[in-house]
Design a protein around this motif. Structure first.
Motif, PDB file in Angstrom:
ATOM      1  N   GLN A  22       0.829  -1.194   0.000  1.00 60.47           N
ATOM      2  CA  GLN A  22       0.000   0.000   0.000  1.00 60.47           C
ATOM      3  C   GLN A  22       0.870   1.254   0.000  1.00 60.47           C
ATOM      4  OE1 GLN A  22      -2.381  -0.402   3.528  1.00 60.47           O
ATOM      5  NE2 GLN A  22      -3.858  -1.740   2.531  1.00 60.47           N
ATOM      6  N   PHE A  23       0.454   2.232  -0.808  1.00 55.12           N
ATOM      7  CA  PHE A  23       1.098   3.543  -0.875  1.00 55.12           C
ATOM      8  C   PHE A  23      -0.002   4.564  -0.637  1.00 55.12           C
ATOM      9  CE2 PHE A  23       2.170   7.460  -3.014  1.00 55.12           C
ATOM     10  CZ  PHE A  23       3.508   7.646  -2.725  1.00 55.12           C
ATOM     11  N   SER A  24       0.170   5.417   0.352  1.00 62.97           N
ATOM     12  CA  SER A  24      -0.840   6.436   0.609  1.00 62.97           C
ATOM     13  C   SER A  24      -0.180   7.751   1.012  1.00 62.97           C
ATOM     14  CB  SER A  24      -1.807   5.982   1.712  1.00 62.97           C
ATOM     15  OG  SER A  24      -1.118   5.786   2.929  1.00 62.97           O
ATOM     16  N   VAL A  25      -0.863   8.830   0.684  1.00 60.42           N
ATOM     17  CA  VAL A  25      -0.446  10.164   1.089  1.00 60.42           C
ATOM     18  C   VAL A  25      -1.257  10.499   2.338  1.00 60.42           C
ATOM     19  CG1 VAL A  25      -0.299  12.590   0.444  1.00 60.42           C
ATOM     20  CG2 VAL A  25       0.016  10.822  -1.296  1.00 60.42           C
ATOM     21  N   GLU A  26      -0.583  10.597   3.464  1.00 65.47           N
ATOM     22  CA  GLU A  26      -1.262  10.854   4.730  1.00 65.47           C
ATOM     23  C   GLU A  26      -1.432  12.348   4.993  1.00 65.47           C
ATOM     24  OE1 GLU A  26      -2.480   8.291   6.454  1.00 65.47           O
ATOM     25  OE2 GLU A  26      -1.569   6.874   5.048  1.00 65.47           O
ATOM     26  N   LYS A  27      -0.400  13.140   4.677  1.00 68.94           N
ATOM     27  CA  LYS A  27      -0.431  14.576   4.977  1.00 68.94           C
ATOM     28  C   LYS A  27       0.580  15.292   4.099  1.00 68.94           C
ATOM     29  CE  LYS A  27      -1.749  17.832   7.965  1.00 68.94           C
ATOM     30  NZ  LYS A  27      -3.091  18.319   7.970  1.00 68.94           N
ATOM     31  N   ILE A  28       0.212  16.469   3.610  1.00 66.84           N
ATOM     32  CA  ILE A  28       1.121  17.335   2.852  1.00 66.84           C
ATOM     33  C   ILE A  28       1.156  18.673   3.580  1.00 66.84           C
ATOM     34  CG2 ILE A  28       1.504  18.530   0.669  1.00 66.84           C
ATOM     35  CD1 ILE A  28       1.299  15.918  -0.429  1.00 66.84           C
ATOM     36  N   TYR A  29       2.370  19.206   3.797  1.00 69.34           N
ATOM     37  CA  TYR A  29       2.474  20.450   4.548  1.00 69.34           C
ATOM     38  C   TYR A  29       3.785  21.169   4.217  1.00 69.34           C
ATOM     39  CZ  TYR A  29       5.185  17.291   7.499  1.00 69.34           C
ATOM     40  OH  TYR A  29       6.080  16.354   7.944  1.00 69.34           O
ATOM     41  N   VAL A  30       3.818  22.461   4.529  1.00 64.18           N
ATOM     42  CA  VAL A  30       5.033  23.268   4.393  1.00 64.18           C
ATOM     43  C   VAL A  30       5.791  23.155   5.706  1.00 64.18           C
ATOM     44  CG1 VAL A  30       5.965  25.587   4.102  1.00 64.18           C
ATOM     45  CG2 VAL A  30       3.968  24.871   2.769  1.00 64.18           C
ATOM     46  N   LYS A  31       7.031  22.685   5.628  1.00 67.13           N
ATOM     47  CA  LYS A  31       7.852  22.534   6.832  1.00 67.13           C
ATOM     48  C   LYS A  31       8.631  23.817   7.119  1.00 67.13           C
ATOM     49  CE  LYS A  31      10.570  19.199   9.234  1.00 67.13           C
ATOM     50  NZ  LYS A  31       9.892  18.078   9.826  1.00 67.13           N
ATOM     51  N   ASP A  32       9.090  24.498   6.070  1.00 68.06           N
ATOM     52  CA  ASP A  32       9.861  25.726   6.242  1.00 68.06           C
ATOM     53  C   ASP A  32       9.747  26.537   4.960  1.00 68.06           C
ATOM     54  OD1 ASP A  32      11.603  27.619   7.325  1.00 68.06           O
ATOM     55  OD2 ASP A  32      13.403  26.512   6.800  1.00 68.06           O
ATOM     56  N   VAL A  33       9.682  27.840   5.102  1.00 67.25           N
ATOM     57  CA  VAL A  33       9.633  28.728   3.940  1.00 67.25           C
ATOM     58  C   VAL A  33      10.363  30.025   4.282  1.00 67.25           C
ATOM     59  CG1 VAL A  33       7.406  29.741   4.559  1.00 67.25           C
ATOM     60  CG2 VAL A  33       8.109  29.721   2.176  1.00 67.25           C
ATOM     61  N   SER A  34      11.097  30.537   3.300  1.00 60.22           N
ATOM     62  CA  SER A  34      11.853  31.758   3.516  1.00 60.22           C
ATOM     63  C   SER A  34      11.983  32.517   2.196  1.00 60.22           C
ATOM     64  CB  SER A  34      13.249  31.408   4.043  1.00 60.22           C
ATOM     65  OG  SER A  34      14.072  32.547   4.083  1.00 60.22           O
ATOM     66  N   PHE A  35      11.884  33.833   2.269  1.00 61.61           N
ATOM     67  CA  PHE A  35      12.132  34.684   1.110  1.00 61.61           C
ATOM     68  C   PHE A  35      12.918  35.894   1.594  1.00 61.61           C
ATOM     69  CE2 PHE A  35      11.379  38.148  -1.793  1.00 61.61           C
ATOM     70  CZ  PHE A  35      11.605  37.541  -3.020  1.00 61.61           C
ATOM     71  N   ASN A  86      25.844  40.149  -6.453  1.00 67.74           N
ATOM     72  CA  ASN A  86      24.679  40.838  -5.893  1.00 67.74           C
ATOM     73  C   ASN A  86      23.488  39.883  -5.810  1.00 67.74           C
ATOM     74  OD1 ASN A  86      26.028  43.308  -5.754  1.00 67.74           O
ATOM     75  ND2 ASN A  86      25.465  43.816  -7.857  1.00 67.74           N
ATOM     76  N   THR A  87      23.023  39.620  -4.630  1.00 71.00           N
ATOM     77  CA  THR A  87      21.861  38.754  -4.465  1.00 71.00           C
ATOM     78  C   THR A  87      20.595  39.573  -4.652  1.00 71.00           C
ATOM     79  OG1 THR A  87      23.043  37.334  -2.928  1.00 71.00           O
ATOM     80  CG2 THR A  87      20.646  37.215  -2.874  1.00 71.00           C
ATOM     81  N   VAL A  88      19.808  39.173  -5.635  1.00 69.54           N
ATOM     82  CA  VAL A  88      18.525  39.831  -5.892  1.00 69.54           C
ATOM     83  C   VAL A  88      17.491  39.270  -4.922  1.00 69.54           C
ATOM     84  CG1 VAL A  88      16.711  40.230  -7.598  1.00 69.54           C
ATOM     85  CG2 VAL A  88      19.109  40.200  -8.312  1.00 69.54           C
ATOM     86  N   TYR A  89      17.374  37.945  -4.889  1.00 68.30           N
ATOM     87  CA  TYR A  89      16.485  37.297  -3.928  1.00 68.30           C
ATOM     88  C   TYR A  89      16.900  35.846  -3.717  1.00 68.30           C
ATOM     89  CZ  TYR A  89      13.938  35.413  -8.002  1.00 68.30           C
ATOM     90  OH  TYR A  89      13.606  34.797  -9.175  1.00 68.30           O
ATOM     91  N   VAL A  90      16.460  35.312  -2.598  1.00 67.60           N
ATOM     92  CA  VAL A  90      16.623  33.895  -2.282  1.00 67.60           C
ATOM     93  C   VAL A  90      15.261  33.403  -1.804  1.00 67.60           C
ATOM     94  CG1 VAL A  90      17.763  32.166  -0.831  1.00 67.60           C
ATOM     95  CG2 VAL A  90      19.033  34.192  -1.592  1.00 67.60           C
ATOM     96  N   ALA A  91      14.735  32.407  -2.495  1.00 70.45           N
ATOM     97  CA  ALA A  91      13.465  31.788  -2.091  1.00 70.45           C
ATOM     98  C   ALA A  91      13.768  30.346  -1.702  1.00 70.45           C
ATOM     99  CB  ALA A  91      12.466  31.837  -3.234  1.00 70.45           C
ATOM    100  N   GLU A  92      13.355  29.977  -0.511  1.00 65.67           N
ATOM    101  CA  GLU A  92      13.626  28.625  -0.028  1.00 65.67           C
ATOM    102  C   GLU A  92      12.334  28.017   0.505  1.00 65.67           C
ATOM    103  OE1 GLU A  92      16.738  26.291   2.868  1.00 65.67           O
ATOM    104  OE2 GLU A  92      16.216  28.351   3.354  1.00 65.67           O
ATOM    105  N   VAL A  93      12.058  26.793   0.041  1.00 66.81           N
ATOM    106  CA  VAL A  93      10.863  26.071   0.470  1.00 66.81           C
ATOM    107  C   VAL A  93      11.260  24.656   0.848  1.00 66.81           C
ATOM    108  CG1 VAL A  93       8.679  25.080  -0.323  1.00 66.81           C
ATOM    109  CG2 VAL A  93       9.268  27.430  -0.919  1.00 66.81           C
TER     110      VAL A  93
END
Length: 175
Positions: A22-35, A86-93
């Motif tokens: 069996q393969f199932s998706v129990e939960k999907i969530y954002v663990k960390d986010v940064s901009f 020169n860093t314009v932006y950093v997006a991390e998910v």
């Protein structure tokens, strides 16, 4: 029609996966986010050609008898200038999910955790990265699809070249 399906199963037709698997998706969530956009608002007036660098990583952790947390990390860095100084932006998910996997042998389990789970998580991470960039005041950006099957196969090939063995379910958390 459901009677036909029951009859076909009773005739011993070969199942697509091992019995009881069996393969199932129990939960999907954002663990960390940064901009971050460290040079805002001055960066909006620059006319330089931006360079994008994407870093992709994945971690797996067993969280129960048949449950695994898979975390897909994506860091997108946009730079400009000489040597991209020169860093314009950093997006991390870090997009995460808890997946139920039961009844699979070690190699199949490793393959599912390395391919199917990130395939489920990637669209969520992709959308969140795009939303972060646009909310930061930059033009919309959509990450291209990623072939996780090819990445997994390349990882296996590299491990084989280094003389390492394929990970077992106990080693999956260190992948």
């Amino acid at each position: 029609m459901s009677e036909e399906q029951t009859t076909n199963g009773a005739n011993g037709a070969a199942p697509a996966q091992p019995a009881g698997a069996q393969f199932s998706v129990e939960k999907i969530y954002v663990k960390d986010v940064s901009f971050e956009s460290p040079k805002s608002p001055a960066i909006f007036n620059e006319q330089a050609q931006p360079q994008l660098n994407m870093n992709l990583n994945q971690s797996v952790q067993r969280v129960g008898d048949n449950a695994y947390e898979v975390v897909l990390g994506i860091t997108l860095t946009c730079t400009t200038g000489e040597d991209n100084a020169n860093t314009v932006y950093v997006a991390e998910v870090k997009q995460a999910g808890v997946f139920g996997l039961a009844g699979f042998d070690g190699n199949t389990l490793d393959a599912l955790l390395g391919t199917q789970c990130p395939n489920v998580l990637y669209p969520y991470a992709r959308q969140l990265i795009g939303d972060l960039i646009q909310a930061g005041g930059f033009p919309p950006f959509l990450l291209q699809p990623i072939n996780f099957d090819a990445l997994y196969a390349e990882g296996l090939r590299q491990r084989a070249q280094q003389g390492g063995e394929q990970p077992t379910t106990d080693q999956v958390g260190n992948a």
